[in-house]
Scaffold this active site. Structure first.
Site, mmCIF file in Angstrom:
data_model
loop_
_atom_site.group_PDB
_atom_site.id
_atom_site.type_symbol
_atom_site.label_atom_id
_atom_site.label_comp_id
_atom_site.label_asym_id
_atom_site.label_seq_id
_atom_site.Cartn_x
_atom_site.Cartn_y
_atom_site.Cartn_z
ATOM 1 N N GLU A 1 0.839 -1.207 0.000
ATOM 2 C CA GLU A 1 0.000 0.000 0.000
ATOM 3 C C GLU A 1 0.875 1.259 0.000
ATOM 4 O O GLU A 1 0.512 2.275 -0.591
ATOM 5 C CB GLU A 1 -0.935 -0.029 1.213
ATOM 6 C CG GLU A 1 -1.996 -1.126 1.069
ATOM 7 C CD GLU A 1 -2.825 -1.293 2.331
ATOM 8 O OE1 GLU A 1 -2.247 -1.671 3.376
ATOM 9 O OE2 GLU A 1 -4.030 -1.034 2.282
ATOM 10 N N GLU B 1 -3.159 -9.630 3.880
ATOM 11 C CA GLU B 1 -3.945 -9.343 5.085
ATOM 12 C C GLU B 1 -5.036 -10.374 5.324
ATOM 13 O O GLU B 1 -5.342 -10.726 6.473
ATOM 14 C CB GLU B 1 -4.579 -7.946 5.000
ATOM 15 C CG GLU B 1 -3.616 -6.807 5.276
ATOM 16 C CD GLU B 1 -2.872 -6.324 4.048
ATOM 17 O OE1 GLU B 1 -2.787 -7.073 3.051
ATOM 18 O OE2 GLU B 1 -2.366 -5.182 4.071
HETATM 19 C C1 3H9 Z 1 -1.046 -4.913 7.263
HETATM 20 O O1 3H9 Z 1 -0.120 -4.568 6.598
HETATM 21 C C2 3H9 Z 1 -2.266 -4.084 7.507
HETATM 22 C C3 3H9 Z 1 -2.379 -2.894 6.586
HETATM 23 O O2 3H9 Z 1 -3.040 -3.236 5.395
HETATM 24 C C4 3H9 Z 1 -3.249 -1.821 7.171
HETATM 25 C C5 3H9 Z 1 -2.776 -1.090 8.341
HETATM 26 C C6 3H9 Z 1 -3.655 0.083 8.712
HETATM 27 N N1 3H9 Z 1 4.896 -7.210 11.848
HETATM 28 O O3 3H9 Z 1 8.204 -14.846 8.789
HETATM 29 P P1 3H9 Z 1 9.588 -14.726 9.327
HETATM 30 C C7 3H9 Z 1 8.391 -10.958 12.345
HETATM 31 S S1 3H9 Z 1 -1.052 -6.436 8.018
HETATM 32 C C8 3H9 Z 1 5.636 -7.563 12.910
HETATM 33 O O4 3H9 Z 1 10.113 -15.794 10.168
HETATM 34 P P2 3H9 Z 1 10.685 -14.931 6.681
HETATM 35 C C9 3H9 Z 1 8.088 -12.410 12.614
HETATM 36 O O5 3H9 Z 1 7.178 -12.555 13.669
HETATM 37 C C10 3H9 Z 1 0.523 -7.121 7.619
HETATM 38 N N2 3H9 Z 1 6.504 -8.593 12.896
HETATM 39 O O6 3H9 Z 1 10.647 -14.385 8.169
HETATM 40 C C11 3H9 Z 1 9.462 -12.947 12.929
HETATM 41 O O7 3H9 Z 1 9.760 -12.610 14.274
HETATM 42 P P3 3H9 Z 1 10.650 -13.569 15.189
HETATM 43 C C12 3H9 Z 1 0.589 -7.654 6.235
HETATM 44 C C13 3H9 Z 1 6.626 -9.286 11.774
HETATM 45 O O8 3H9 Z 1 11.920 -14.394 6.107
HETATM 46 C C14 3H9 Z 1 10.382 -12.139 12.024
HETATM 47 O O9 3H9 Z 1 9.626 -10.976 11.669
HETATM 48 N N3 3H9 Z 1 1.843 -8.308 6.037
HETATM 49 C C15 3H9 Z 1 5.898 -8.971 10.630
HETATM 50 O O10 3H9 Z 1 10.420 -16.396 6.655
HETATM 51 C C16 3H9 Z 1 10.782 -12.866 10.764
HETATM 52 O O11 3H9 Z 1 9.602 -13.335 10.117
HETATM 53 C C17 3H9 Z 1 2.017 -9.625 6.270
HETATM 54 O O12 3H9 Z 1 1.080 -10.319 6.618
HETATM 55 C C18 3H9 Z 1 4.991 -7.866 10.696
HETATM 56 N N4 3H9 Z 1 4.243 -7.492 9.631
HETATM 57 O O13 3H9 Z 1 9.431 -14.266 5.953
HETATM 58 C C19 3H9 Z 1 3.389 -10.175 6.055
HETATM 59 N N5 3H9 Z 1 6.218 -9.834 9.650
HETATM 60 O O14 3H9 Z 1 11.960 -13.662 14.499
HETATM 61 C C20 3H9 Z 1 3.786 -11.012 7.217
HETATM 62 C C21 3H9 Z 1 7.139 -10.655 10.174
HETATM 63 O O15 3H9 Z 1 10.658 -12.873 16.498
HETATM 64 N N6 3H9 Z 1 5.154 -11.490 7.124
HETATM 65 N N7 3H9 Z 1 7.399 -10.331 11.447
HETATM 66 O O16 3H9 Z 1 9.897 -14.881 15.217
HETATM 67 C C22 3H9 Z 1 5.547 -12.488 6.314
HETATM 68 O O17 3H9 Z 1 4.788 -13.009 5.524
HETATM 69 C C23 3H9 Z 1 6.964 -12.969 6.445
HETATM 70 O O18 3H9 Z 1 7.433 -12.538 7.701
HETATM 71 C C24 3H9 Z 1 7.944 -12.478 5.363
HETATM 72 C C25 3H9 Z 1 9.392 -12.902 5.752
HETATM 73 C C26 3H9 Z 1 7.560 -13.096 4.007
HETATM 74 C C27 3H9 Z 1 7.911 -10.982 5.239
#
Ligand code: 3H9
Length: 666
Positions: A104, A124
């Site tokens: 976004e 999301e």
């Molecule tokens: C959103 O964006 C809402 C908006 O539309 C509107 C707002 C108004 N936040 O997955 P990993 C942490 S909703 C905080 O193992 P990878 C995760 O917990 C969001 N923390 O790495 C982990 O912590 P720890 C939409 C986050 O390389 C560490 O980062 N976005 C977030 O296998 C490493 O993560 C998503 O849904 C976050 N957003 O994969 C994307 N993301 O080391 C969610 C991750 O302490 N994320 N962490 O366990 C992912 O899909 C994967 O993390 C990503 C990397 C592909 C990015």
């Protein structure tokens, strides 16, 4: 350290986000981006702006950990407004993953350039949410209604090349020259000036949205978020931008405040947490797994082998009898060919996987394997014999794993001279599909063996959870606490269909009796038709063995679709009559209290005994191993939502012994 910094490159200001691990949009990042834009606008010598990220990825979304905290200024919307309305062109330079709020953010830049390996998406929906910072309103303007609907409601990211085709990015950079290419692109865009996505007309109409709903009806059963995503995209087709944004905001807040998103966000962190083993050194050296042995070419052994073959890890599969070996290998090939027919593999890939499989009739052929997984008949004597032999055959340091689903891993380990190398690796059927792997830590299992088993699970695409030694570990131990009361409810007047429906309405893929029919009613049956002590005995005595012979608790057609069986109901009624229990109407609520509450109770006992590391691990087991609906967050999360007090009261009313720790929470 500042999470957002700026760098001048002559007339271009580069705003750099550095907020490890995934550059989430924490409040200080939102502030930093806003300040960066203000800096550019306040300096007449800046003509264009680039936003890029340090680290492994572009912004991967809003900071999910902030969702449960008090809101902090600036709101993402304010930052994004400042960007989109900027009078100087802003270019997003994307690498890694631009996800959710991250994508976004790029939509509020005026142009986008991406590395070829980048992925862009709005996941999301997988958190029970929708893109709440204008994604549902801007995507239909940039990529069209249909593509926007698919992206928002499906949540899967698109690769950069496809994004270029769709108009989601304007240009691809070189794989290693994004920073420079983005600056050059920014200079080119100075003459063109800003192009705000909100000012573009919506492309296409909402006519395809109903078809998307119909195509996904089964997959989305019970979920709110996919439909809310579609409603917002549809709103973009009929409302002016600002009104569409207001609609999106309302829908986003509804989801955010609801229990489904709370459950799905819980699972996001639970899944990542499960990989962590408490009390283990961080720098533990893993054992190298280059070759795997699997003992048993039945359904489990074959499925287990497929996981490794699919990752290019050679497997030696051992059976005792040639015919069974041939059949097992044949099934593996058939499964791969079926996947190839659906386009999931090429025929070359199928041949490569089959080429990495070595069938054998001798355990001696496992001598050079780094990991051997035993998947033979579930009998302690048989397993001990196999492990005794493996002890003599396998090379020093090889990991010896049992796929047992109930048995005492310590007793199995004691059949070897190296119990430190023995671990449970409990796969779930079909083992090549189900994502759960219970890694059972024996009393003597070495730390590096445990860590290697967990890492191996991850390597083959599983979600691995550590379990302690107890009958049935985490999953099957809890399963058995719902099975016995389900049977008892039949004796009191409920029908299999009524009980199963309560479970499927709850969101489980099947109920206790459908599951029994699938597994086979004759498993563990004494095979004496004259000895009828349970309803199961009575059904088996009438040749009703479950799906395998077309009749069990239900009748099955050729496609294995089950319908209520008058014959089974009559058998149940006849047996019931002998129990002297009065027949009564059983409410759906009572079925929940007597079949689901005991599972929560057992979860507490498992935690008390230290057989699971944490409550969220239990949730992971049930979601990935048994299809507990993710929007209910697993039995422990659901139990807390339901209310511990309510559960304790009901369990006591039904005469069920309550775990102390559950009582303490009530
Ligand atoms: C959103 O964006 C809402 C908006 O539309 C509107 C707002 C108004 N936040 O997955 P990993 C942490 S909703 C905080 O193992 P990878 C995760 O917990 C969001 N923390 O790495 C982990 O912590 P720890 C939409 C986050 O390389 C560490 O980062 N976005 C977030 O296998 C490493 O993560 C998503 O849904 C976050 N957003 O994969 C994307 N993301 O080391 C969610 C991750 O302490 N994320 N962490 O366990 C992912 O899909 C994967 O993390 C990503 C990397 C592909 C990015």
């Amino acid at each position: 350290m500042q999470s957002v910094t700026t760098q001048r490159h002559d007339d271009v200001l580069v705003i750099i986000v550095n907020n490890p691990p995934v550059n989430a949009l924490s409040w200080h990042v939102r502030q930093g981006l806003k300040d960066g834009v203000a800096e550019a606008l306040g300096d007449a010598s800046v003509k264009a702006v680039v936003i890029r990220c340090d680290g492994s990825t572009f912004i991967a979304g809003a900071d999910i950990t902030e969702f449960t905290q008090a809101p902090k200024e600036p709101a993402l919307g304010d930052t994004l407004d400042a960007m989109e309305t900027s009078s100087k062109p802003i270019i997003a330079a994307i690498h890694g993953t631009a996800l959710g709020g991250g994508l976004e953010t790029t939509l509020c830049c005026h142009y986008r350039i991406a590395e070829p390996s980048a992925k862009l998406g709005v996941p999301e929906v997988k958190l029970g949410l929708l893109p709440g910072a204008g994604g549902t309103q801007r995507l239909p303007r940039l990529v069209g209604v249909e593509a926007a609907a698919a992206m928002c409601a499906g949540g899967d990211p698109v690769p950069a090349a496809k994004a270029l085709e769709m108009g989601l990015v304007d240009r691809l950079a070189g794989e290693d020259s994004l920073a420079a290419d983005a600056i050059a692109f920014a200079r080119e865009m100075i003459a063109k000036g800003p192009r705000a996505t909100r000012d573009l007309p919506v492309k296409g109409d909402a006519s395809g949205i109903e078809a998307i709903k119909a195509a996904n009806a089964r997959k989305w059963k019970g979920f709110d978020a996919p439909y809310a995503n579609l409603a917002c995209v549809e709103a973009a087709t009929r409302l002016p931008f600002d009104e569409g944004m207001a609609f999106e905001r309302t829908e986003f807040m509804k989801l955010m405040m609801g229990s489904q998103s709370a459950a799905q966000r819980h699972m996001f962190f639970a899944e990542r947490q499960a990989a962590k083993i408490d009390g283990l050194a961080k720098d533990i050296q893993l054992r190298e797994i280059k070759k795997v042995g699997v003992i048993g070419a039945g359904t489990m052994g074959g499925g287990i082998s497929m996981n490794f073959l699919a990752k290019g890890i050679p497997v030696t599969i051992v059976e005792m009898v040639q015919e069974n070996l041939d059949r097992g290998v044949g099934v593996i090939r058939k499964n791969y060919e079926a996947s190839a027919a659906k386009g999931r593999f090429t025929s070359e890939q199928v041949e490569a996987m089959m080429g990495a499989l070595t069938p054998s009739l001798s355990l001696d052929d496992l001598a050079d394997c780094d990991l051997v997984i035993e998947a033979v008949y579930e009998s302690m004597d048989v397993k001990k014999e196999v492990f005794g032999k493996l002890d003599a055959i396998c090379k020093p340091g090889a990991i010896l794993a049992s796929n047992t689903s109930y048995l005492d891993v310590d007793e199995i380990a004691a059949a070897t001279s190296r119990p430190q190398d023995v671990v449970g690796m409990h796969f779930f059927s079909p083992a090549n599909v189900m994502k759960l792997l219970e890694v059972v830590r024996g009393a003597k299992t070495a730390d590096d063996v445990l860590s290697t088993a967990m890492a191996t699970g991850k390597r083959i695409g599983k979600v691995a959870v550590v379990a302690g030694v107890c009958h049935g570990f985490i999953g099957n131990r809890m399963l058995s606490t719902r099975q016995a009361p389900a049977m008892q409810l039949l004796l009191e007047g409920a029908t299999p269909a009524q009980i199963d429906k309560v479970h499927t309405d709850f969101g489980m893929p099947m109920g206790p009796f459908q599951m029994s029919d699938l597994a086979g009613l004759d498993i563990g049956w004494h095979r004496d038709p004259s000895k009828i002590e349970t309803i199961r005995d009575a059904l088996c005595a009438a040749d009703r063995f479950g799906q395998k012979n077309g009749k069990g608790f239900y009748d099955y057609d050729a496609k294995r679709v089950g319908t209520e069986s008058p014959e089974a109901l009559a058998i149940i009624e006849k047996f019931r009559a002998t129990s002297n229990l009065p027949k009564r109407d059983i409410s759906d609520q009572e079925i929940i209290e007597r079949t689901l509450y005991p599972m929560v109770n057992e979860g507490y006992k498992i935690l008390e005994e230290g057989k699971a590391q944490r409550a969220s691990d239990i949730d992971v087991v049930w979601i990935y191993g048994y299809g507990w609906p993710v929007y209910r967050g697993g039995p422990m999360f659901w139990g807390a939502l339901e209310g511990e007090g309510k559960i304790v009261e009901a369990l006591e009313r039904h005469g069920i012994a309550v775990a102390d720790s559950l009582k303490a929470k009530a």
